[in-house]
Design a protein around this motif. Structure first.
Motif, PDB file in Angstrom:
ATOM      1  N   GLY A 133      60.482  33.479  26.445  1.00  0.00           N
ATOM      2  CA  GLY A 133      60.450  33.740  25.008  1.00  0.00           C
ATOM      3  C   GLY A 133      59.070  33.591  24.403  1.00  0.00           C
ATOM      4  N   GLY A 134      58.056  33.262  25.224  1.00  0.00           N
ATOM      5  CA  GLY A 134      56.680  33.111  24.741  1.00  0.00           C
ATOM      6  C   GLY A 134      56.436  31.749  24.110  1.00  0.00           C
ATOM      7  N   PHE A 135      55.177  31.408  23.918  1.00  0.00           N
ATOM      8  CA  PHE A 135      54.821  30.174  23.207  1.00  0.00           C
ATOM      9  C   PHE A 135      55.178  30.362  21.732  1.00  0.00           C
ATOM     10  N   GLY A 136      55.825  29.366  21.161  1.00  0.00           N
ATOM     11  CA  GLY A 136      56.252  29.462  19.765  1.00  0.00           C
ATOM     12  C   GLY A 136      55.085  29.703  18.818  1.00  0.00           C
ATOM     13  N   HIS A 137      55.231  30.698  17.947  1.00  0.00           N
ATOM     14  CA  HIS A 137      54.218  31.051  16.942  1.00  0.00           C
ATOM     15  C   HIS A 137      52.890  31.473  17.585  1.00  0.00           C
ATOM     16  N   TYR A 138      52.944  31.841  18.858  1.00  0.00           N
ATOM     17  CA  TYR A 138      51.718  32.316  19.521  1.00  0.00           C
ATOM     18  C   TYR A 138      51.990  33.604  20.291  1.00  0.00           C
TER      19      TYR A 138
END
Length: 405
Positions: free
Chosen positions: A329-334
């Motif tokens: 899901g990717g790094f949060g807010h990045y």
């Protein structure tokens, strides 16, 4: 006489063993006064106020700092190598920060001379061709501008006056620094087109070697592994996460007053005596909290991830699962880490996407923590949006099976 002497010796011995009295009478102050004034930083990029000393003139010329973008945090598992420690040969779980570090482009060199008042810039030599992303840094409004920056300067390369400027640096300067900028277009998550620029000191070799080293890199990209190596101790300079205007309980950690206190309880009970008729600087007061410029020293690099190399993956000797360093899901807010990166032990000041200045350690590192070789056994890539159960999408699909009809 004998009795009184016994009492006196007893009192003396009790004084030696006496520890801090009750908190009602004395206690260590709350909040560090070394960081006053606690105000908003004037810059968003961490500033290197000092570079490592140029001790070894026989060493090859090298850069001493780099810029990266904070992506987020995860955790790793490794075996501890500390003979004599209870943790020796045992597994430990540690938090790490991923800092994305796309290659930086060298576009200039500055020479300094030493004066009684400090360093004074003697001359600056720029590269012949500059990218639009660095030219944007010289304009307030790029859209409306004529984009004429450095068009006249390029004529210096035609008439040969650049060589004269470089000779001037070789003869007269004592400190050489390169001007380098980030490649923000490589980090799509930033949604920014204007590059960040900084001066990076060149250490090692003679002054002529340093100037030649800097000139050789003009208009070329410098990767992060040319500056830092695995298991190296570095310093992280950044501006912390801003929290706005806060009261004394949050800002200084003072104790709340009793529940029945008149006119509020998240206060300082007494801000001082009648005289001196002013509030002392040591008294906790409400105000700005966060967005402060901070330098954190001695952070260990656990991994240098290179694009196209096995180090960019999150695989280890003990965990052969094919997975990328970016969690599910990717790094949060990045988002997704697509460029080179550094894995650094512990946390780093600032929110995601914040620019982090990474600097070589100011002192030679000799402690056991610094010299220990790190061998990672496991890197967590589960989702950081909740209680991540799965390391890869394949693992999740295998557990849940077909989720749609």
């Amino acid at each position: 006489f004998f009795f009184s002497e016994c009492v006196w010796t007893h009192r003396r011995s009790s004084k030696k063993t006496l520890k801090m009295s009750h908190r009602k009478f004395e206690h260590p102050r709350l909040g560090h006064l070394g960081f006053l004034p606690k105000k908003r930083s004037q810059r968003q990029r961490g500033k290197c106020k000092k570079f490592p000393k140029d001790r070894d003139s026989t060493a090859e010329p090298h850069l001493t700092a780099f810029l990266g973008f904070k992506a987020g945090m995860t955790h790793i598992v490794r075996d501890v190598e500390k003979p004599g420690s209870k943790l020796h040969k045992k597994e430990t779980l540690e938090a790490v920060t991923i800092v994305e570090t796309p290659e930086m482009v060298v576009v200039g060199v500055v020479g300094y001379v030493k004066t009684p008042q400090g360093l004074r810039a003697l001359n600056t030599v720029w590269a012949e061709h500059l990218n639009d992303e660095i030219k944007r840094r010289f304009y307030k409004n790029w859209y409306k501008s004529k984009k004429k920056a450095f068009t006249k300067y390029t004529k210096k390369y035609a008439n040969g006056s650049v060589e004269k400027d470089l000779d001037d640096l070789r003869k007269n300067c004592e400190v050489i620094r390169v001007i380098a900028h980030t490649q923000v277009l490589k980090v799509k998550n930033l949604k920014q087109k204007k590059a960040h620029m900084m001066e990076i000191q060149v250490n090692g070799g003679s002054i002529a070697d340093k100037v030649d080293f800097a000139y050789k890199f003009f208009e070329k990209a410098v990767p992060v592994d040319a500056v830092f190596a695995k298991d190296e101790m570095i310093d992280c300079i950044s501006v912390t996460r801003g929290r706005g205007f806060e009261g004394v309980v949050t800002r200084w950690g003072v104790t709340r007053l009793p529940r029945k206190s008149h006119r509020g309880l998240r206060k300082v009970g007494c801000i001082g005596a009648w005289h001196p008729a002013r509030v002392g600087y040591t008294v906790a007061r409400p105000g700005q909290h966060g967005y402060h410029h901070r330098t954190e020293i001695n952070k260990k690099i656990y991994r240098v991830g290179k694009v196209g190399d096995a180090t960019h993956k999150a695989t280890t000797e003990h965990d052969a699962t094919e997975k990328d360093i970016t969690p599910m899901g990717g790094f949060g807010h990045y988002g997704i880490v697509k460029n080179d990166y550094l894995m650094i032990k512990g946390g780093i000041g600032g929110p995601r996407k914040r620019l982090i200045t990474l600097r070589r350690s100011l002192f030679p590192q000799t402690k056991r923590v610094a010299t220990e070789e790190i061998k990672l056994k496991f890197i967590d890539t589960s989702s950081k949006f909740g209680h991540g159960r799965f390391q890869t999408a394949e693992e999740k699909a295998k557990t849940f099976g077909r989720t749609k009809a």
